[in-house]
Design a protein around this motif. Structure first.
Motif, mmCIF file in Angstrom:
data_model
loop_
_atom_site.group_PDB
_atom_site.id
_atom_site.type_symbol
_atom_site.label_atom_id
_atom_site.label_comp_id
_atom_site.label_asym_id
_atom_site.label_seq_id
_atom_site.Cartn_x
_atom_site.Cartn_y
_atom_site.Cartn_z
ATOM 1 N N ARG A 13 0.856 -1.195 0.000
ATOM 2 C CA ARG A 13 0.000 0.000 0.000
ATOM 3 C C ARG A 13 0.894 1.247 0.000
ATOM 4 N NH1 ARG A 13 -3.270 -4.493 0.209
ATOM 5 N NH2 ARG A 13 -5.386 -3.995 0.887
ATOM 6 N N GLY A 14 0.263 2.414 -0.185
ATOM 7 C CA GLY A 14 0.977 3.681 -0.024
ATOM 8 C C GLY A 14 1.651 4.155 -1.283
ATOM 9 N N GLY A 364 -4.267 2.006 -1.428
ATOM 10 C CA GLY A 364 -4.936 1.180 -0.423
ATOM 11 C C GLY A 364 -5.895 1.995 0.440
ATOM 12 N N ASP A 365 -6.042 3.283 0.129
ATOM 13 C CA ASP A 365 -6.866 4.158 0.973
ATOM 14 C C ASP A 365 -8.286 4.283 0.397
ATOM 15 O OD1 ASP A 365 -8.040 6.181 2.414
ATOM 16 O OD2 ASP A 365 -6.211 7.409 2.480
ATOM 17 N N ALA A 371 -13.082 9.715 -3.445
ATOM 18 C CA ALA A 371 -12.810 10.904 -4.267
ATOM 19 C C ALA A 371 -13.106 10.614 -5.746
ATOM 20 C CB ALA A 371 -11.358 11.341 -4.089
ATOM 21 N N THR A 372 -12.740 9.413 -6.214
ATOM 22 C CA THR A 372 -13.029 9.095 -7.626
ATOM 23 C C THR A 372 -14.543 8.919 -7.842
ATOM 24 O OG1 THR A 372 -12.555 6.753 -7.188
ATOM 25 C CG2 THR A 372 -10.782 8.050 -8.179
ATOM 26 N N ALA A 398 -18.581 -3.657 0.526
ATOM 27 C CA ALA A 398 -17.403 -3.789 1.392
ATOM 28 C C ALA A 398 -16.217 -4.100 0.479
ATOM 29 C CB ALA A 398 -17.630 -4.922 2.383
ATOM 30 N N PHE A 399 -15.143 -3.311 0.592
ATOM 31 C CA PHE A 399 -13.983 -3.570 -0.269
ATOM 32 C C PHE A 399 -13.324 -4.883 0.119
ATOM 33 C CE2 PHE A 399 -13.721 1.259 -0.402
ATOM 34 C CZ PHE A 399 -14.323 1.340 -1.635
ATOM 35 N N GLN A 400 -12.759 -5.563 -0.875
ATOM 36 C CA GLN A 400 -11.929 -6.753 -0.640
ATOM 37 C C GLN A 400 -10.560 -6.421 -1.216
ATOM 38 O OE1 GLN A 400 -15.357 -8.954 -2.726
ATOM 39 N NE2 GLN A 400 -14.143 -10.608 -1.873
ATOM 40 N N GLY A 401 -9.525 -6.466 -0.426
ATOM 41 C CA GLY A 401 -8.193 -6.105 -0.912
ATOM 42 C C GLY A 401 -8.102 -4.618 -1.177
ATOM 43 N N LEU A 402 -7.352 -4.234 -2.209
ATOM 44 C CA LEU A 402 -7.217 -2.810 -2.534
ATOM 45 C C LEU A 402 -8.596 -2.227 -2.840
ATOM 46 C CD1 LEU A 402 -4.076 -2.875 -4.889
ATOM 47 C CD2 LEU A 402 -4.190 -1.936 -2.562
ATOM 48 N N PRO A 403 -8.894 -1.036 -2.296
ATOM 49 C CA PRO A 403 -10.195 -0.427 -2.597
ATOM 50 C C PRO A 403 -10.348 -0.224 -4.100
ATOM 51 C CG PRO A 403 -9.035 0.794 -0.876
ATOM 52 C CD PRO A 403 -8.061 -0.214 -1.412
#
Ligand code: NAD
Length: 552
Positions: A13-14, A364-365, A371-372, A398-403
């Motif tokens: 992430r990041g 990962g946020d 925002a998109t 609900a997100f799974q893994g990377l949003p």
């Protein structure tokens, strides 16, 4: 040297790179994301979804792909042959960083037994659509398409809403798990048959499913009450669809809509009647031919019940898993009495170049996806169904893994979203780059006569030049990775399809690539459907200035 074995994988992430550029960090993170235990159905076996759809051939290949992506340069391209890295070639900065070909066989050899023979020798793997091309985003990926399909059913038969209707279906796997939520989002009641209690529990945990009934009597009581009260509800019942559907028919339960999303495309991934869940995989592996016969017989019973509901006036459709073809092989002659979902509901969207546009936030946020989402609402203010979907997805998925997010956008729309996201990365509004891709199930990227190209106006269902042209076009337009697969969705021998993923890393070069890829990729859908004689596609081509040399 020891052979690498299973390990728990999760994408980095990041905003910090672990590879040399975002063009290689992106496929690396997305490969890892496909195998995140939150995302993949059986990560220890590298299986992401769709029966046996895998992200890499074996763990040694997975580690080697990861290593290569970490060091790959901006003028190099990694070649992946059915989940195994086979070469790194010098190319140029506009070339894809990864080129993938999965599960392809010469047509006369394209059968499940031959595929399995080669798979057992470690020479190939089944890539499904987005498993082996690293752009699976969990069950959400299918949710919007499923939501749209049920919305189209509602529009066609039930005055625009499923309120007060009962849908019966089966299969709560990676894709099928979207069905209960798609029905309740359309305000209806769903009864879903699933033979594996673990799968059903997983859908409750991720809020795709409301409840699991104690048994069939209890399930019928719950769904009939909800239908009477016109209350949205989804209920799973644990059982075998080949037994439960005929039983529901026998009991005369009033069912309005019937479909199915068991893994019928692969007879070894469909549980036959009379086989215990615990014995399933062992039996299938040891006696594949006997198992295939039994599974096809069961599918014949299952589809016979579906046709029984059709005869009683229900809306019945095949949901892209080839169950009609398998039931016919199992001896049920009327298997094709009901249509596939593409000709029934989706083809007009394909004529507009519309399809499952999706993106994932490499940061990962979840705030990046929020925002998109806002950006999409601002970009397309007049598209009310799109706005309704984006708002509902924001609240309920609900997100799974990377949003990640998916929404169907058409020709002339996708590149606007891509360019806007790229600006948001450049300005720092998003915390890291995003990847923009799609399902292989798109308007101009598949040849699949039981699904995407069933019943084409000019009879061109089995013409498979289009997905190959699609992959070439995306390669020529600047996509970050491009894939050509065989057998996704409907199984070996029945489809050819292509995919692309492009990174929005905020650079000017990315903007140039995104504009071309996200224009040319959906243009293939318009071209394909104009070529087949669809007036709606001709209108889109005329209005939007798509150049087609031999029109008329
Ligand atoms: P999956 O393998 O993850 O799930 C299939 C589920 O069906 C499993 O949970 C399994 O336990 C259950 N099942 C198998 N046999 C059963 C039986 N006899 N009775 C009850 N339950 C049974 O697969 P998935 O990813 O959910 O995909 C399902 C099917 O949909 C596949 O054939 C896939 O190719 C197809 N598909 C359709 C679309 C679409 O757009 N409509 C898209 C992708 C995939």
């Amino acid at each position: 040297m020891t052979t690498p074995g299973p390990r728990t994988v999760r994408a980095a992430r990041g905003a910090e790179l672990t590879a040399r550029s975002w063009a290689t960090e992106a496929p690396l993170r997305m490969l890892h994301n496909n195998l995140d235990p939150e995302v993949a159905e059986r990560p220890e076996d590298l299986v992401v979804y769709g029966g046996t759809g895998k992200a890499a051939r074996d763990w040694a290949s997975f580690e080697a792909i990861s290593r290569e992506l970490t060091t790959l340069g901006g003028d190099e391209t990694l070649l992946v042959q059915s989940g195994r890295p086979v070469g790194v070639l010098r190319t140029h900065e506009w070339a894809p960083r990864v080129l993938i070909a999965n599960s392809n066989l010469v047509p006369d050899w394209a059968t499940w037994p031959e595929f399995r023979r080669l798979d057992a020798l470690g020479l190939t793997m089944y890539g499904q659509m987005t498993a082996g091309s690293w752009i699976y985003i969990g069950t959400q990926g299918i949710l919007q398409g499923t939501y749209e399909t049920f919305a189209a059913v509602a529009e066609k038969r039930f005055g625009g809403t499923l309120r007060g209707t009962l849908t019966v279906t089966a299969g709560l796997g990676g894709m099928g798990g979207a069905q209960p939520l798609a029905v309740t989002m359309n305000e209806g009641v769903a009864l879903v048959v699933e033979c594996d209690p673990e799968r059903a529990r997983r859908r409750v945990e991720t809020r795709y499913l409301d409840e699991i009934a104690d048994d069939l009597d209890d399930a019928v009581r719950r769904v009939e009450a909800a239908k009477r009260e016109r209350r949205a509800l989804s209920v799973a019942v644990i059982g075998n669809a080949a037994e439960v559907l005929p039983e529901l028919l026998r009991r005369g339960v009033e069912i309005d809509i019937v479909t199915d999303q068991t893994s019928a495309h692969d007879p070894l991934a469909y549980l036959p009647k009379g086989v215990d869940l615990a014995d399933w995989h062992d039996y299938a592996a040891k006696k594949p031919d006997e198992f295939t016969d039994r599974s096809r017989e069961s599918m014949a019973d299952h589809v016979e019940a579906m046709v029984g509901f059709l005869d009683r006036g229900a809306e019945v459709f095949d949901y892209g898993n080839s169950i009609r073809g398998e039931a016919k092989l199992g001896g049920f002659e009327r298997a094709f009495d009901f249509p596939g979902f593409v000709p029934a509901y989706i083809r007009p969207l394909f004529c507009d170049g519309k399809g499952p546009f999706r993106w994932a936030a490499l940061s990962g946020d979840p705030a990046d996806i929020a925002a998109t989402d806002r950006a999409i609402l601002e970009l397309f203010p007049d598209n009310e169904p799109l706005a309704r979907w984006i708002r509902m997805a924001g609240e309920r998925v609900a997100f799974q893994g990377l949003p990640a997010r998916i929404c169907w956008l058409g020709y002339g729309e996708r590149h606007l979203a891509g360019l806007r996201f790229n600006e948001m990365v450049a300005s720092g509004e998003l915390k890291a780059p995003v990847v923009i891709g799609r399902d292989h199930l798109d308007c101009g990227s598949v040849a699949s006569p039981y699904r995407e190209t069933e019943g084409m106006l000019d009879g061109s269902d089995a013409i498979a030049d289009w997905p190959l042209l699609n992959a070439l076009v995306n390669t020529a337009s600047g996509a970050t990775w491009v894939s050509i697969h065989h057998g996704g969705g409907v199984g070996i021998g029945r489809s050819l399809h292509a995919g692309q993923v492009t990174v929005a890393d905020g650079t000017e070069l990315a903007a140039l690539k995104l504009e071309r890829v996200l224009t040319n990729d959906p243009a293939m859908g318009v071209l394909r459907h104009v070529d087949a004689g669809y007036e709606r596609a001709e209108k889109v081509a005329d209005e939007k200035g798509v150049r087609i040399p031999m029109r008329g």
